[in-house]
Design a protein around this motif. Structure first.
Motif, PDB file in Angstrom:
ATOM      1  N   PRO A 170      12.569 -12.054 -15.940  1.00 41.63           N
ATOM      2  CA  PRO A 170      11.856 -11.024 -16.681  1.00 41.63           C
ATOM      3  C   PRO A 170      12.574  -9.678 -16.569  1.00 41.63           C
ATOM      4  O   PRO A 170      13.208  -9.386 -15.561  1.00 41.63           O
ATOM      5  N   GLU A 171      12.465  -8.898 -17.611  1.00 40.36           N
ATOM      6  CA  GLU A 171      13.049  -7.560 -17.616  1.00 40.36           C
ATOM      7  C   GLU A 171      12.041  -6.519 -17.152  1.00 40.36           C
ATOM      8  O   GLU A 171      12.405  -5.395 -16.875  1.00 40.36           O
ATOM      9  N   GLN A 172      10.757  -6.893 -17.103  1.00 36.81           N
ATOM     10  CA  GLN A 172       9.698  -5.969 -16.680  1.00 36.81           C
ATOM     11  C   GLN A 172       8.666  -6.719 -15.851  1.00 36.81           C
ATOM     12  O   GLN A 172       8.520  -7.929 -15.983  1.00 36.81           O
ATOM     13  N   ALA A 173       7.947  -5.950 -15.035  1.00 39.50           N
ATOM     14  CA  ALA A 173       6.837  -6.498 -14.261  1.00 39.50           C
ATOM     15  C   ALA A 173       5.693  -5.501 -14.312  1.00 39.50           C
ATOM     16  O   ALA A 173       5.889  -4.313 -14.035  1.00 39.50           O
ATOM     17  N   ALA A 174       4.519  -5.971 -14.686  1.00 38.34           N
ATOM     18  CA  ALA A 174       3.330  -5.125 -14.709  1.00 38.34           C
ATOM     19  C   ALA A 174       2.612  -5.283 -13.368  1.00 38.34           C
ATOM     20  O   ALA A 174       2.381  -6.401 -12.906  1.00 38.34           O
ATOM     21  N   ILE A 175       2.297  -4.153 -12.752  1.00 35.08           N
ATOM     22  CA  ILE A 175       1.636  -4.144 -11.442  1.00 35.08           C
ATOM     23  C   ILE A 175       0.279  -3.460 -11.591  1.00 35.08           C
ATOM     24  O   ILE A 175       0.212  -2.293 -11.985  1.00 35.08           O
ATOM     25  N   ALA A 176      -0.789  -4.188 -11.285  1.00 36.29           N
ATOM     26  CA  ALA A 176      -2.124  -3.598 -11.239  1.00 36.29           C
ATOM     27  C   ALA A 176      -2.324  -3.089  -9.814  1.00 36.29           C
ATOM     28  O   ALA A 176      -2.275  -3.861  -8.856  1.00 36.29           O
ATOM     29  N   LEU A 177      -2.507  -1.798  -9.669  1.00 40.44           N
ATOM     30  CA  LEU A 177      -2.619  -1.198  -8.337  1.00 40.44           C
ATOM     31  C   LEU A 177      -3.951  -1.535  -7.680  1.00 40.44           C
ATOM     32  O   LEU A 177      -5.009  -1.450  -8.320  1.00 40.44           O
ATOM     33  N   ASP A 178      -3.914  -1.896  -6.410  1.00 42.48           N
ATOM     34  CA  ASP A 178      -5.142  -2.102  -5.636  1.00 42.48           C
ATOM     35  C   ASP A 178      -5.843  -0.772  -5.416  1.00 42.48           C
ATOM     36  O   ASP A 178      -7.064  -0.698  -5.449  1.00 42.48           O
ATOM     37  N   THR A 179      -5.051   0.260  -5.169  1.00 45.36           N
ATOM     38  CA  THR A 179      -5.578   1.611  -4.954  1.00 45.36           C
ATOM     39  C   THR A 179      -4.942   2.531  -5.985  1.00 45.36           C
ATOM     40  O   THR A 179      -3.751   2.832  -5.890  1.00 45.36           O
ATOM     41  N   PRO A 180      -5.719   2.959  -6.991  1.00 51.59           N
ATOM     42  CA  PRO A 180      -5.151   3.827  -8.029  1.00 51.59           C
ATOM     43  C   PRO A 180      -4.566   5.112  -7.449  1.00 51.59           C
ATOM     44  O   PRO A 180      -4.993   5.593  -6.399  1.00 51.59           O
ATOM     45  N   ILE A 181      -3.587   5.646  -8.166  1.00 52.79           N
ATOM     46  CA  ILE A 181      -2.953   6.903  -7.784  1.00 52.79           C
ATOM     47  C   ILE A 181      -3.652   8.022  -8.539  1.00 52.79           C
ATOM     48  O   ILE A 181      -3.771   7.958  -9.757  1.00 52.79           O
ATOM     49  N   GLN A 182      -4.120   9.016  -7.820  1.00 47.09           N
ATOM     50  CA  GLN A 182      -4.767  10.168  -8.436  1.00 47.09           C
ATOM     51  C   GLN A 182      -3.754  11.294  -8.510  1.00 47.09           C
ATOM     52  O   GLN A 182      -3.216  11.728  -7.497  1.00 47.09           O
ATOM     53  N   ARG A 183      -3.492  11.756  -9.727  1.00 48.49           N
ATOM     54  CA  ARG A 183      -2.539  12.838  -9.952  1.00 48.49           C
ATOM     55  C   ARG A 183      -3.255  13.887 -10.796  1.00 48.49           C
ATOM     56  O   ARG A 183      -3.274  13.794 -12.019  1.00 48.49           O
ATOM     57  N   ALA A 222      14.030   2.405   0.871  1.00 52.54           N
ATOM     58  CA  ALA A 222      14.830   2.052  -0.304  1.00 52.54           C
ATOM     59  C   ALA A 222      13.938   1.905  -1.533  1.00 52.54           C
ATOM     60  O   ALA A 222      14.279   2.370  -2.627  1.00 52.54           O
ATOM     61  N   LEU A 223      12.768   1.284  -1.374  1.00 57.14           N
ATOM     62  CA  LEU A 223      11.844   1.137  -2.496  1.00 57.14           C
ATOM     63  C   LEU A 223      11.320   2.492  -2.968  1.00 57.14           C
ATOM     64  O   LEU A 223      11.190   2.725  -4.169  1.00 57.14           O
ATOM     65  N   ILE A 224      11.041   3.383  -2.024  1.00 55.58           N
ATOM     66  CA  ILE A 224      10.541   4.717  -2.366  1.00 55.58           C
ATOM     67  C   ILE A 224      11.570   5.481  -3.190  1.00 55.58           C
ATOM     68  O   ILE A 224      11.207   6.275  -4.063  1.00 55.58           O
ATOM     69  N   LYS A 225      12.851   5.218  -2.966  1.00 57.11           N
ATOM     70  CA  LYS A 225      13.905   5.875  -3.752  1.00 57.11           C
ATOM     71  C   LYS A 225      14.082   5.219  -5.121  1.00 57.11           C
ATOM     72  O   LYS A 225      14.321   5.900  -6.111  1.00 57.11           O
ATOM     73  N   ASP A 267      -0.622   2.868  -1.424  1.00 58.17           N
ATOM     74  CA  ASP A 267      -1.214   1.836  -0.578  1.00 58.17           C
ATOM     75  C   ASP A 267      -0.110   0.830  -0.221  1.00 58.17           C
ATOM     76  O   ASP A 267       0.648   0.406  -1.095  1.00 58.17           O
ATOM     77  N   PRO A 268       0.011   0.417   1.043  1.00 60.21           N
ATOM     78  CA  PRO A 268       1.052  -0.542   1.425  1.00 60.21           C
ATOM     79  C   PRO A 268       0.987  -1.848   0.629  1.00 60.21           C
ATOM     80  O   PRO A 268       2.026  -2.447   0.334  1.00 60.21           O
ATOM     81  N   ALA A 269      -0.211  -2.287   0.252  1.00 54.40           N
ATOM     82  CA  ALA A 269      -0.325  -3.509  -0.556  1.00 54.40           C
ATOM     83  C   ALA A 269       0.332  -3.318  -1.920  1.00 54.40           C
ATOM     84  O   ALA A 269       0.968  -4.231  -2.455  1.00 54.40           O
ATOM     85  N   ASP A 270       0.196  -2.128  -2.484  1.00 55.10           N
ATOM     86  CA  ASP A 270       0.814  -1.840  -3.781  1.00 55.10           C
ATOM     87  C   ASP A 270       2.336  -1.748  -3.646  1.00 55.10           C
ATOM     88  O   ASP A 270       3.069  -2.231  -4.509  1.00 55.10           O
ATOM     89  N   LEU A 271       2.803  -1.152  -2.555  1.00 59.85           N
ATOM     90  CA  LEU A 271       4.251  -1.090  -2.318  1.00 59.85           C
ATOM     91  C   LEU A 271       4.815  -2.501  -2.161  1.00 59.85           C
ATOM     92  O   LEU A 271       5.891  -2.809  -2.669  1.00 59.85           O
ATOM     93  N   THR A 272       4.065  -3.377  -1.507  1.00 63.13           N
ATOM     94  CA  THR A 272       4.498  -4.760  -1.338  1.00 63.13           C
ATOM     95  C   THR A 272       4.593  -5.471  -2.686  1.00 63.13           C
ATOM     96  O   THR A 272       5.560  -6.195  -2.955  1.00 63.13           O
ATOM     97  N   GLN A 273       3.602  -5.253  -3.552  1.00 63.25           N
ATOM     98  CA  GLN A 273       3.650  -5.854  -4.898  1.00 63.25           C
ATOM     99  C   GLN A 273       4.888  -5.377  -5.656  1.00 63.25           C
ATOM    100  O   GLN A 273       5.582  -6.162  -6.297  1.00 63.25           O
ATOM    101  N   MET A 274       5.155  -4.084  -5.585  1.00 66.90           N
ATOM    102  CA  MET A 274       6.305  -3.522  -6.285  1.00 66.90           C
ATOM    103  C   MET A 274       7.613  -4.036  -5.680  1.00 66.90           C
ATOM    104  O   MET A 274       8.561  -4.354  -6.391  1.00 66.90           O
TER     105      MET A 274
END
Length: 104
Positions: free
Chosen positions: A8-21, A54-57, A76-83
């Protein structure tokens, strides 16, 4: 038609904990497969091992909506793991994907 073992060229990730901006709430992120230039300054081994730094970058370079470093640091660490799992999948060669899917 997509070949059965196409990467796949893309992956959709549904966040366990939404990001509030501010007033914006981000509940889903789409990651696209990085190009070589977007991997500069990173080691592939760190990305395959889902090393957080590395993922954060990398993720802000390939995410829609684009995440910021503060977003990544509050993730959320679970969301980072999914990504991280999606990123690692992008980096695997087709031959590794085919080998994993063959019956035993």
């Amino acid at each position: 038609m997509t070949p059965p073992h196409a990467q796949p060229e893309q992956a959709a990730i549904a966040l366990d904990t939404p990001i509030q901006r501010g007033a914006q709430t981000i509940t889903d992120i789409v990651l696209r497969k990085p190009r070589s230039g977007e991997l500069r300054g990173l080691t592939l081994t760190d990305l395959l091992q889902m090393e957080a730094g590395a993922l954060i970058k990398l993720i802000p370079r390939i995410s829609t909506p684009m995440l910021t470093e503060p977003d990544m640091n509050r993730l959320d660490p679970a969301d980072l793991t999914q990504m991280g799992t999606a990123v690692a999948g992008f980096l695997l060669p087709k031959s590794a994907k085919v080998a994993d899917s063959l019956p035993v």
